[in-house]
Every structure is written in structure tokens, then in C-alpha cells.
Design a protein around this motif. Structure first.
Motif, PDB file in Angstrom:
ATOM      1  N   GLY A  16      28.669  34.233  46.983  1.00 35.83           N
ATOM      2  CA  GLY A  16      29.755  33.281  46.856  1.00 35.83           C
ATOM      3  C   GLY A  16      29.283  32.000  46.199  1.00 35.83           C
ATOM      4  O   GLY A  16      28.298  31.405  46.628  1.00 35.83           O
ATOM      5  N   HIS A  17      29.945  31.605  45.140  1.00 37.41           N
ATOM      6  CA  HIS A  17      29.670  30.377  44.372  1.00 37.41           C
ATOM      7  C   HIS A  17      28.505  30.568  43.406  1.00 37.41           C
ATOM      8  O   HIS A  17      28.703  30.626  42.208  1.00 37.41           O
ATOM      9  CB  HIS A  17      29.432  29.182  45.300  1.00 37.41           C
ATOM     10  CG  HIS A  17      30.600  28.854  46.161  1.00 37.41           C
ATOM     11  ND1 HIS A  17      31.682  28.156  45.707  1.00 37.41           N
ATOM     12  CD2 HIS A  17      30.859  29.150  47.468  1.00 37.41           C
ATOM     13  CE1 HIS A  17      32.567  28.020  46.680  1.00 37.41           C
ATOM     14  NE2 HIS A  17      32.102  28.624  47.754  1.00 37.41           N
ATOM     15  N   GLU A  33      31.171  35.551  43.229  1.00 34.84           N
ATOM     16  CA  GLU A  33      32.550  35.135  43.470  1.00 34.84           C
ATOM     17  C   GLU A  33      32.700  33.693  42.985  1.00 34.84           C
ATOM     18  O   GLU A  33      32.039  32.794  43.506  1.00 34.84           O
ATOM     19  CB  GLU A  33      32.864  35.232  44.961  1.00 34.84           C
ATOM     20  CG  GLU A  33      32.565  36.599  45.558  1.00 34.84           C
ATOM     21  CD  GLU A  33      32.259  36.565  47.052  1.00 34.84           C
ATOM     22  OE1 GLU A  33      32.112  37.646  47.649  1.00 34.84           O
ATOM     23  OE2 GLU A  33      32.153  35.453  47.625  1.00 34.84           O
ATOM     24  N   VAL A  34      33.571  33.472  42.011  1.00 34.27           N
ATOM     25  CA  VAL A  34      33.663  32.173  41.340  1.00 34.27           C
ATOM     26  C   VAL A  34      35.014  31.511  41.618  1.00 34.27           C
ATOM     27  O   VAL A  34      36.045  31.958  41.107  1.00 34.27           O
ATOM     28  CB  VAL A  34      33.465  32.328  39.821  1.00 34.27           C
ATOM     29  CG1 VAL A  34      33.663  30.993  39.114  1.00 34.27           C
ATOM     30  CG2 VAL A  34      32.083  32.896  39.521  1.00 34.27           C
ATOM     31  N   PRO A  35      35.043  30.428  42.407  1.00 33.85           N
ATOM     32  CA  PRO A  35      36.255  29.615  42.576  1.00 33.85           C
ATOM     33  C   PRO A  35      36.088  28.302  41.803  1.00 33.85           C
ATOM     34  O   PRO A  35      35.482  27.351  42.284  1.00 33.85           O
ATOM     35  CB  PRO A  35      36.296  29.379  44.092  1.00 33.85           C
ATOM     36  CG  PRO A  35      34.848  29.396  44.512  1.00 33.85           C
ATOM     37  CD  PRO A  35      34.052  30.140  43.461  1.00 33.85           C
ATOM     38  N   PHE A  36      36.620  28.229  40.605  1.00 32.83           N
ATOM     39  CA  PHE A  36      36.373  27.089  39.719  1.00 32.83           C
ATOM     40  C   PHE A  36      36.831  25.756  40.322  1.00 32.83           C
ATOM     41  O   PHE A  36      36.112  24.756  40.254  1.00 32.83           O
ATOM     42  CB  PHE A  36      37.078  27.299  38.382  1.00 32.83           C
ATOM     43  CG  PHE A  36      36.425  28.296  37.490  1.00 32.83           C
ATOM     44  CD1 PHE A  36      35.145  28.089  36.989  1.00 32.83           C
ATOM     45  CD2 PHE A  36      37.082  29.469  37.134  1.00 32.83           C
ATOM     46  CE1 PHE A  36      34.539  29.002  36.149  1.00 32.83           C
ATOM     47  CE2 PHE A  36      36.489  30.402  36.292  1.00 32.83           C
ATOM     48  CZ  PHE A  36      35.208  30.164  35.806  1.00 32.83           C
ATOM     49  N   THR A  37      38.035  25.729  40.890  1.00 32.18           N
ATOM     50  CA  THR A  37      38.552  24.463  41.406  1.00 32.18           C
ATOM     51  C   THR A  37      37.694  23.953  42.545  1.00 32.18           C
ATOM     52  O   THR A  37      37.367  22.758  42.613  1.00 32.18           O
ATOM     53  CB  THR A  37      40.009  24.626  41.864  1.00 32.18           C
ATOM     54  OG1 THR A  37      40.814  25.002  40.740  1.00 32.18           O
ATOM     55  CG2 THR A  37      40.548  23.337  42.460  1.00 32.18           C
ATOM     56  N   ALA A  89      38.052  33.760  42.235  1.00 32.36           N
ATOM     57  CA  ALA A  89      38.541  33.645  43.601  1.00 32.36           C
ATOM     58  C   ALA A  89      39.090  32.245  43.824  1.00 32.36           C
ATOM     59  O   ALA A  89      38.962  31.363  42.972  1.00 32.36           O
ATOM     60  CB  ALA A  89      37.415  33.955  44.594  1.00 32.36           C
ATOM     61  N   THR A  90      39.684  32.022  45.000  1.00 28.73           N
ATOM     62  CA  THR A  90      40.314  30.732  45.285  1.00 28.73           C
ATOM     63  C   THR A  90      39.547  29.883  46.288  1.00 28.73           C
ATOM     64  O   THR A  90      39.703  28.677  46.321  1.00 28.73           O
ATOM     65  CB  THR A  90      41.736  30.932  45.831  1.00 28.73           C
ATOM     66  OG1 THR A  90      41.674  31.748  47.009  1.00 28.73           O
ATOM     67  CG2 THR A  90      42.638  31.555  44.781  1.00 28.73           C
TER      68      THR A  90
END
Length: 515
Positions: free
Chosen positions: A345-346, A371-375, A403-404
Motif C-alpha cells: 500500500g502506497h 496500491e496507489v491512492p494519488f489524492t 485506489a482511494t
């Protein structure tokens, strides 16, 4: 010494084969995207495109951080909860001095907006670090979703379905209070096998597992009631496939972290609703930093006891200046090499780690997705654009899924994440389509895949049973293909994604670009 950030990506693997050629529908849809993005920019048409885009599943999602803050405020009001006026934390009634009834937020706009700011990134200055504010929100609103996990899941499931996704892996922690109590009773033992044996002694851990399953039963019942599943008016979330990842708190004592991990893995082997474990809370916290390697060893040991449980780990959610340089050098590597994580994650600090190229190659070879949550990465770490390792992972052949993270807190949605990826990194429609496929290919949902081989390297080619029979092919799936879809939960949601993509391409591949 930190490794150079400008090292060239590896040459393509000799075993890679050319990806499947574009279909006419894909090419037309890509042309439409290009037209509304660059030729004749149209923000509203672009947003509609990404909202309607089938986007597979969300694999990195914290349930309580995913729900809209406005809904949490409404729940707090319905429950008669109070708001501490100094900290804006939700507390139980009665509302004494220093508190206000949450229901006041219905009529007092300033009070409502103050809660929104405290419980989310609403109106947060974009030029300031949001790290501390982001993580502080959970303690402020945490009481509210804890009282209504089923209602919260119904709300989140509806939002995921509205984003044209078909699968959700969300992080929860039922019975964590009982796990902490057991851990405190047992205490710490550096001999992990002995510590695990003490947790099992007298069936104590199994009692906590039973509590967690009962809590999940209650949550399921609350979800089905709130979502009206099984009635003639079901909400959209009833059609969503949902599974859980058990989250352990990395900032707790050693015995508590170990006990929560053991609980999560035991659940994953005994309850099909649970698939995996993860470690949450800020990776830069003092306990998380001091015990990082030990926690990786805990995961490795417990995985030998519970080999059917999956492992996904927050790792590398760091940046220079947030932690001392030595703590930037090994977190992703140890999550991969020591803990045996199947997803990361990240993974933001990749290029600051020692021998990061070897780690990237290892992740590609083992098909360990990131898993990439850009915001979230921008709000918490201030990392965005070229500073983000998104393209680095892709150039090394590491599977990437969008991802979010905590979309309720971040005030984002998965459509925004896909649009950001397309606009920032110049992605084409076929590349976006493969990102959506990856979110299901690297899900922990059991069963055979609809795809064969290594899709990240070789492209998405249907398994032999379904070759030439995918939606849009003009051929109905034969008996062997139908058996695959019926027997495999993973293949079933992948088939839904493919069918939705065909409909999407028919709509947007035939839509003239706006003038």
C-alpha cells in the motif's frame, strides 16, 4: 547512502510477448478521450467519461474513512451525540458544558462547516501539509461509524457501485477491543511461537475470533437492512461483491500488534468474508518506526501458521523530511522480503530505499502489486506528479492498481483518481482499461482468473476456457467458460468488468467529440 533517483528502468523482459492489438471499439474510445482531453478540452465531458468508466475494484479502502463526512454528521445527529466544542470530537450524551448537540449542525451552517473541517480535508489549504490533520480526523469522528458499521457499509457500497466498480476490499477491525484485552493479559514474549501458543491456550484467541465473527454478522444484518437487500427495492450496493481485510494497529504495544495480526489471519482462514491482514496508522509514528522490522517478522511468522491468509501492507508511506534518512531505506524491501507481502500500500518512498531497483524487480517477478491512492499521497505526504513513483513502478513491470484509501476523509472518489492518472501521466484509454483489470486480477478474491499468464507483462489474454468468448466477441460463453465463471468468484467479477467495458465502449466510441 541513498540510491540515485535517476537510474534507468530495466529493459523489457525477453519472455514478454506483444500485448493484444487494440479493437476498433477501444481505438474509437481512446480517440474520444483524446478529443475531450486535448483537442477540444471539455471538463464536464471528461468528468462524465471517468465517472462512467468501468473501474474494477478498490483494493485499498478503510471503511470508516471511506464514508462521506456529511453522512457521519447526519448519523451523529440521529443518535443524539454531542460535539466537544474545543476539539470537535463526537462524544456520547448527555451534552454537558463544553459540548453541543450534533443535531445543531442541521441548522447552524458555521457549526456544520467546522465539523466538516475537523472530520475531513474539507477546505484544507492545499499549500500546507495535511499529514497531522488527516490522521487526527479519525479520533474525532470514530465513535459515529463504530455505532453503525452496517449502515456505513451500505453507504460506502452504494458509492462504490455508483463509480462503476464491482468489487471492494475494505479494512475493518471487529473485536479489536477484545484482542487488546487478551494481549494485555498475555503480555509480550520475544519468542513468537511461544507467544502465539499463549494466545491459543484455553481457546482464548478463538473466543475473540468468535466475537469478531458475531460482530461481522451483526454488521452484515445492518448492511442488508439499510441497503434493502432481498427486497423489491434493493440499493445499488447490494450488487457489489465485498470482502474484508483485518487491520492491526502498528502504533500499539508489541503484544497488541501481534495479537491483532493473529486474530486477522485466523479470521481469514475461518471466515470467507475475511481475506487478509494489514497494518494501519501512520508509518512515521514513533512506535511504528521503532518496531518496524519486528512487525515484519511477526507477519512472516504468523503467515507460516496461517498460510491461507493473504498479506497486504502499508509500506513506504513516507517522504524525506518526515522521518530520519535511515528510515527511508528499507520499509518496502522488508515488507516484501521479510513479511512476504503480496501487495504494497502506497510505496511512495521507493526511490529513496537502498537498492530499490532490486526491490522493484522482485515485486515484478513475484507479481506484488502496489496500491496507489494519488489524492491521499498528495494530501498526507505532498507527493504528486513526477515526484510520485507511479511511472517507475510501471517501467519495472510492477503491477499497479489505483485506489482511494479514505475517500470520505480525502473528499475524493475513484473516478478522480483515474482522471488524475490520465491527465498527469498521459495514459490512454487502453492503459486505463488495464489498470481497472489489474484491480481485479490482483484482488485476493478466491478462484481462477479470467486471464492467463502474467497480464502486467504480456497483456490481458483470456484463459483457454474463455478464448474468443469474452463479452463483445459475438459468441456466448461455452460450457467450459461458463464453468470457470460460475466456480470462481474472481472470474465472475472480471466477467462483469468486461461486459461493462463493452457497453462503455459502445457509448463513448460512438459519441462525437463536443465542438
Amino acid at each position: 547512502m541513498l540510491t540515485c533517483l535517476s537510474a534507468a528502468p530495466p529493459a523489457a523482459a525477453a519472455s514478454a510477448v506483444p500485448p493484444p492489438p487494440l479493437t476498433d471499439a477501444e481505438a474509437r474510445t481512446d480517440a474520444y478521450l483524446a478529443s475531450v482531453r486535448t483537442t477540444a478540452p471539455d471538463p464536464r465531458a471528461l468528468r462524465r467519461f471517468f465517472l462512467k468508466l468501468p473501474k474494477g475494484g478498490d483494493l485499498h479502502n478503510h471503511l470508516f474513512g471511506a464514508v462521506r463526512t456529511e453522512y457521519l454528521i447526519a448519523l451523529a445527529a440521529e443518535d443524539g451525540l454531542c460535539i466537544d466544542t474545543a476539539t470537535l470530537t463526537a462524544v456520547v450524551p448527555p451534552c454537558g458544558p463544553g459540548t453541543r448537540p450534533a443535531v445543531d449542525a442541521r441548522s447552524d451552517r458555521d457549526f456544520r462547516e467546522a465539523i466538516l473541517r475537523a472530520w475531513s480535508m474539507y477546505d484544507f489549504p492545499p499549500d500546507q501539509s495535511g499529514h497531522d490533520h488527516f490522521f487526527a480526523t479519525f479520533d474525532k469522528f470514530g465513535l459515529v461509524p463504530a455505532l453503525h458499521p452496517g449502515k456505513v457499509l451500505a453507504e460506502v457500497a452504494d458509492s462504490v457501485a455508483a463509480q462503476h466498480q464491482f468489487y471492494l476490499e475494505t479494512m475493518v477491525n471487529p473485536a479489536s477491543d477484545r484482542a487488546e484485552q487478551l494481549a494485555d493479559e498475555v503480555g509480550w514474549d520475544p519468542d513468537l511461537a511461544a507467544l502465539h501458543a499463549r494466545l491459543l491456550d484455553g481457546g482464548r484467541l478463538d473466543e475473540v475470533v468468535a466475537d469478531a465473527r458475531r460482530a461481522t454478522d451483526d454488521s452484515d444484518a445492518g448492511f442488508r437492512a439499510a441497503a434493502r437487500c432481498g427486497t423489491d427495492r434493493p440499493r445499488p450496493g447490494c450488487r457489489l461483491t465485498v470482502r474484508f481485510v483485518y487491520q492491526a494497529f502498528r502504533g500499539e504495544s508489541r503484544e497488541r500488534v501481534f495479537t491483532e495480526l493473529a486474530l486477522g489471519m485466523r479470521l481469514a482462514e475461518r471466515d470467507p468474508r475475511f481475506l487478509a491482514v494489514n497494518l494501519v496508522q501512520p508509518e512515521d509514528g514513533p512506535v511504528a518506526l521503532a518496531d518496524y522490522t519486528l512487525q515484519m517478522r511477526m507477519v512472516r511468522y504468523l503467515h507460516t501458521v496461517y498460510p491461507k491468509a493473504h498479506v497486504t501492507l502499508h509500506a513506504g508511506e513516507l517522504r524525506p523530511g518526515l522521518v530520519p534518512p535511515e528510515d527511508l531505506r528499507f520499509h518496502i524491501r522488508e515488507a516484501v522480503d521479510v513479511a512476504g507481502a503480496e501487495r504494497i500500500g502506497h510505496g511512495v518512498d521507493l526511490r529513496h530505499e537502498d537498492d530499490w531497483q532490486r526491490t522493484a524487480r522482485t515485486m515484478a517477478a513475484r507479481r506484488i502489486a502496489v496500491e496507489v491512492p494519488f489524492t491521499s499521497n498528495a494530501q498526507i505526504l505532498g507527493v504528486r506528479g513526477a515526484a510520485h513513483p507511479f511511472n517507475t513502478y510501471r517501467s519495472y513491470g510492477v503491477p499497479v492498481v489505483l485506489a482511494t484509501d479514505d475517500p470520505g476523509v480525502s473528499r475524493t472518489d475513484i473516478s478522480h483518481e483515474y482522471q488524475y492518472a490520465a491527465e498527469t501521466y498521459g495514459l490512454t484509454y487502453p492503459e486505463l482499461k488495464d489498470l481497472a483489470r489489474a484491480s481485479l486480477e490482483y484482488a485476493f478474491l478466491p478462484g481462477r482468473s479470467l486471464w492467463q499468464g502474467n497480464p502486467t507483462r504480456d497483456g490481458y489474454r483470456p484463459a483457454a476456457a474463455c478464448a474468443g468468448q469474452l463479452p463483445g466477441s459475438g459468441r456466448a460463453p461455452g460450457a467450459e467458460c461458463r464453468r470457470l465463471i460460475d466456480a470462481s468468484p474472481k472470474a465472475a467479477v472480471q466477467w462483469r468488468e468486461e461486459a461493462a467495458s463493452v457497453s462503455f465502449e459502445r457509448a463513448f466510441g460512438r459519441t462525437p467529440a463536443p465542438n
